[in-house]
Design a protein around this motif. Structure first.
Motif, PDB file in Angstrom:
ATOM      1  N   LEU A  30      -5.204   2.363   8.287  1.00  0.00           N
ATOM      2  CA  LEU A  30      -4.535   1.735   9.428  1.00  0.00           C
ATOM      3  C   LEU A  30      -5.159   2.169  10.750  1.00  0.00           C
ATOM      4  O   LEU A  30      -5.647   3.290  10.876  1.00  0.00           O
ATOM      5  CB  LEU A  30      -3.048   2.105   9.455  1.00  0.00           C
ATOM      6  CG  LEU A  30      -2.171   1.635   8.291  1.00  0.00           C
ATOM      7  CD1 LEU A  30      -0.748   2.132   8.500  1.00  0.00           C
ATOM      8  CD2 LEU A  30      -2.196   0.127   8.152  1.00  0.00           C
ATOM      9  N   ARG A  31      -5.093   1.277  11.727  1.00  0.00           N
ATOM     10  CA  ARG A  31      -5.495   1.616  13.089  1.00  0.00           C
ATOM     11  C   ARG A  31      -4.381   2.469  13.706  1.00  0.00           C
ATOM     12  O   ARG A  31      -3.228   2.380  13.281  1.00  0.00           O
ATOM     13  CB  ARG A  31      -5.716   0.336  13.897  1.00  0.00           C
ATOM     14  CG  ARG A  31      -6.814  -0.547  13.310  1.00  0.00           C
ATOM     15  CD  ARG A  31      -6.870  -1.891  14.000  1.00  0.00           C
ATOM     16  NE  ARG A  31      -7.507  -1.790  15.317  1.00  0.00           N
ATOM     17  CZ  ARG A  31      -8.830  -1.910  15.522  1.00  0.00           C
ATOM     18  NH1 ARG A  31      -9.634  -2.143  14.512  1.00  0.00           N
ATOM     19  NH2 ARG A  31      -9.319  -1.808  16.736  1.00  0.00           N
ATOM     20  N   THR A  32      -4.710   3.253  14.718  1.00  0.00           N
ATOM     21  CA  THR A  32      -3.704   4.172  15.281  1.00  0.00           C
ATOM     22  C   THR A  32      -2.443   3.449  15.738  1.00  0.00           C
ATOM     23  O   THR A  32      -1.340   3.958  15.562  1.00  0.00           O
ATOM     24  CB  THR A  32      -4.276   5.003  16.457  1.00  0.00           C
ATOM     25  OG1 THR A  32      -4.891   4.126  17.383  1.00  0.00           O
ATOM     26  CG2 THR A  32      -5.252   6.034  15.983  1.00  0.00           C
ATOM     27  N   GLU A  33      -2.582   2.235  16.284  1.00  0.00           N
ATOM     28  CA  GLU A  33      -1.384   1.531  16.767  1.00  0.00           C
ATOM     29  C   GLU A  33      -0.505   1.017  15.630  1.00  0.00           C
ATOM     30  O   GLU A  33       0.623   0.588  15.856  1.00  0.00           O
ATOM     31  CB  GLU A  33      -1.758   0.389  17.730  1.00  0.00           C
ATOM     32  CG  GLU A  33      -2.570  -0.731  17.114  1.00  0.00           C
ATOM     33  CD  GLU A  33      -4.085  -0.521  17.193  1.00  0.00           C
ATOM     34  OE1 GLU A  33      -4.810  -1.504  16.991  1.00  0.00           O
ATOM     35  OE2 GLU A  33      -4.540   0.622  17.439  1.00  0.00           O
ATOM     36  N   GLN A  34      -0.994   1.065  14.390  1.00  0.00           N
ATOM     37  CA  GLN A  34      -0.196   0.624  13.229  1.00  0.00           C
ATOM     38  C   GLN A  34       0.493   1.790  12.520  1.00  0.00           C
ATOM     39  O   GLN A  34       1.343   1.569  11.659  1.00  0.00           O
ATOM     40  CB  GLN A  34      -1.102  -0.081  12.208  1.00  0.00           C
ATOM     41  CG  GLN A  34      -1.792  -1.326  12.726  1.00  0.00           C
ATOM     42  CD  GLN A  34      -2.849  -1.812  11.736  1.00  0.00           C
ATOM     43  OE1 GLN A  34      -3.753  -1.071  11.354  1.00  0.00           O
ATOM     44  NE2 GLN A  34      -2.719  -3.050  11.303  1.00  0.00           N
ATOM     45  N   LEU A  35       0.151   3.023  12.872  1.00  0.00           N
ATOM     46  CA  LEU A  35       0.655   4.186  12.132  1.00  0.00           C
ATOM     47  C   LEU A  35       2.178   4.266  12.116  1.00  0.00           C
ATOM     48  O   LEU A  35       2.775   4.661  11.123  1.00  0.00           O
ATOM     49  CB  LEU A  35       0.066   5.486  12.700  1.00  0.00           C
ATOM     50  CG  LEU A  35      -1.442   5.679  12.530  1.00  0.00           C
ATOM     51  CD1 LEU A  35      -1.884   6.950  13.247  1.00  0.00           C
ATOM     52  CD2 LEU A  35      -1.833   5.720  11.063  1.00  0.00           C
ATOM     53  N   GLN A  36       2.823   3.889  13.218  1.00  0.00           N
ATOM     54  CA  GLN A  36       4.283   4.016  13.304  1.00  0.00           C
ATOM     55  C   GLN A  36       5.015   3.024  12.404  1.00  0.00           C
ATOM     56  O   GLN A  36       6.231   3.089  12.278  1.00  0.00           O
ATOM     57  CB  GLN A  36       4.759   3.917  14.761  1.00  0.00           C
ATOM     58  CG  GLN A  36       4.860   2.506  15.302  1.00  0.00           C
ATOM     59  CD  GLN A  36       3.532   1.904  15.760  1.00  0.00           C
ATOM     60  OE1 GLN A  36       2.468   2.461  15.545  1.00  0.00           O
ATOM     61  NE2 GLN A  36       3.610   0.740  16.377  1.00  0.00           N
ATOM     62  N   THR A  37       4.294   2.111  11.751  1.00  0.00           N
ATOM     63  CA  THR A  37       4.957   1.158  10.850  1.00  0.00           C
ATOM     64  C   THR A  37       5.334   1.802   9.514  1.00  0.00           C
ATOM     65  O   THR A  37       6.064   1.202   8.733  1.00  0.00           O
ATOM     66  CB  THR A  37       4.061  -0.072  10.570  1.00  0.00           C
ATOM     67  OG1 THR A  37       2.883   0.361   9.883  1.00  0.00           O
ATOM     68  CG2 THR A  37       3.679  -0.782  11.858  1.00  0.00           C
ATOM     69  N   LEU A  38       4.838   3.016   9.247  1.00  0.00           N
ATOM     70  CA  LEU A  38       5.116   3.686   7.970  1.00  0.00           C
ATOM     71  C   LEU A  38       6.245   4.704   8.111  1.00  0.00           C
ATOM     72  O   LEU A  38       6.518   5.201   9.203  1.00  0.00           O
ATOM     73  CB  LEU A  38       3.850   4.400   7.467  1.00  0.00           C
ATOM     74  CG  LEU A  38       2.628   3.518   7.242  1.00  0.00           C
ATOM     75  CD1 LEU A  38       1.446   4.374   6.786  1.00  0.00           C
ATOM     76  CD2 LEU A  38       2.907   2.413   6.242  1.00  0.00           C
ATOM     77  N   ASP A  39       6.870   5.036   6.984  1.00  0.00           N
ATOM     78  CA  ASP A  39       7.938   6.039   6.929  1.00  0.00           C
ATOM     79  C   ASP A  39       7.292   7.385   6.608  1.00  0.00           C
ATOM     80  O   ASP A  39       7.068   7.711   5.448  1.00  0.00           O
ATOM     81  CB  ASP A  39       8.959   5.626   5.860  1.00  0.00           C
ATOM     82  CG  ASP A  39      10.142   6.581   5.792  1.00  0.00           C
ATOM     83  OD1 ASP A  39      10.347   7.370   6.741  1.00  0.00           O
ATOM     84  OD2 ASP A  39      10.851   6.538   4.771  1.00  0.00           O
ATOM     85  N   TRP A  40       6.969   8.147   7.638  1.00  0.00           N
ATOM     86  CA  TRP A  40       6.208   9.392   7.497  1.00  0.00           C
ATOM     87  C   TRP A  40       7.088  10.576   7.088  1.00  0.00           C
ATOM     88  O   TRP A  40       8.248  10.664   7.487  1.00  0.00           O
ATOM     89  CB  TRP A  40       5.525   9.728   8.820  1.00  0.00           C
ATOM     90  CG  TRP A  40       4.405   8.793   9.130  1.00  0.00           C
ATOM     91  CD1 TRP A  40       4.482   7.629   9.844  1.00  0.00           C
ATOM     92  CD2 TRP A  40       3.043   8.908   8.720  1.00  0.00           C
ATOM     93  NE1 TRP A  40       3.246   7.027   9.900  1.00  0.00           N
ATOM     94  CE2 TRP A  40       2.349   7.786   9.223  1.00  0.00           C
ATOM     95  CE3 TRP A  40       2.342   9.864   7.978  1.00  0.00           C
ATOM     96  CZ2 TRP A  40       0.981   7.589   9.001  1.00  0.00           C
ATOM     97  CZ3 TRP A  40       0.983   9.673   7.761  1.00  0.00           C
ATOM     98  CH2 TRP A  40       0.320   8.550   8.271  1.00  0.00           C
ATOM     99  N   ALA A  41       6.502  11.510   6.347  1.00  0.00           N
ATOM    100  CA  ALA A  41       7.147  12.805   6.099  1.00  0.00           C
ATOM    101  C   ALA A  41       7.331  13.479   7.459  1.00  0.00           C
ATOM    102  O   ALA A  41       6.476  13.364   8.347  1.00  0.00           O
ATOM    103  CB  ALA A  41       6.272  13.668   5.188  1.00  0.00           C
ATOM    104  N   ALA A  42       8.437  14.180   7.627  1.00  0.00           N
ATOM    105  CA  ALA A  42       8.802  14.720   8.945  1.00  0.00           C
ATOM    106  C   ALA A  42       7.703  15.590   9.558  1.00  0.00           C
ATOM    107  O   ALA A  42       7.435  15.503  10.757  1.00  0.00           O
ATOM    108  CB  ALA A  42      10.104  15.507   8.839  1.00  0.00           C
TER     109      ALA A  42
END
Length: 130
Positions: A107-119
């Motif tokens: 993913l491009r950096t601007e797409q990273l927030q679309t995922l459910d990341w580990a805290a």
């Protein structure tokens, strides 16, 4: 007292994209199926870079070049505490094999927030997004 782990995480870049991996089932429900940057524990006698190169070879069967430090995160989960060193890396080959994860995305950096990341990985995502 909670266990404390020193771990390394690879922010692997391929052009404008960054490798994101999805965890599988876990005994800790709060990290099961979450997205993360690949990596693992630093063993005794290893540098952070050596640990990361070894872990990425074990988890993904690819070679990386470690380019530098991005951010160190201290995070307390309900059952353990980690000090995670996020290191910027370059993939030296792209045919990755998932040994421990259930999925991956570039993913491009601007797409990273679309995922459910580990805290613990969230501060790395925020740093990358600037």
């Amino acid at each position: 007292m909670k266990k404390h782990h020193e771990v390394v995480a690879a922010i692997i870049q391929r052009g404008e994209e960054i490798l994101c991996l999805q965890r599988g089932a876990s005994k800790y429900e709060y990290i099961a199926y979450k997205w993360e940057f690949p990596g693992g524990k630093v063993e005794s006698g290893e540098t952070q870079a050596q640990a990361l190169i070894r872990e990425i070879k074990e988890e993904l069967a690819i070679d990386i070049q470690v380019d530098g430090h991005l951010l160190t995160v201290e995070h307390e989960y309900p059952d353990f505490i980690i000090t995670m060193h996020g290191l910027r890396c370059t993939a030296l080959n792209e045919e990755l094999v998932l040994h421990e994860h259930t999925g991956f995305k570039w993913l491009r950096t601007e797409q990273l927030q679309t995922l459910d990341w580990a805290a613990a990985d969230v501060p790395l995502v925020e740093k990358l997004r600037g």
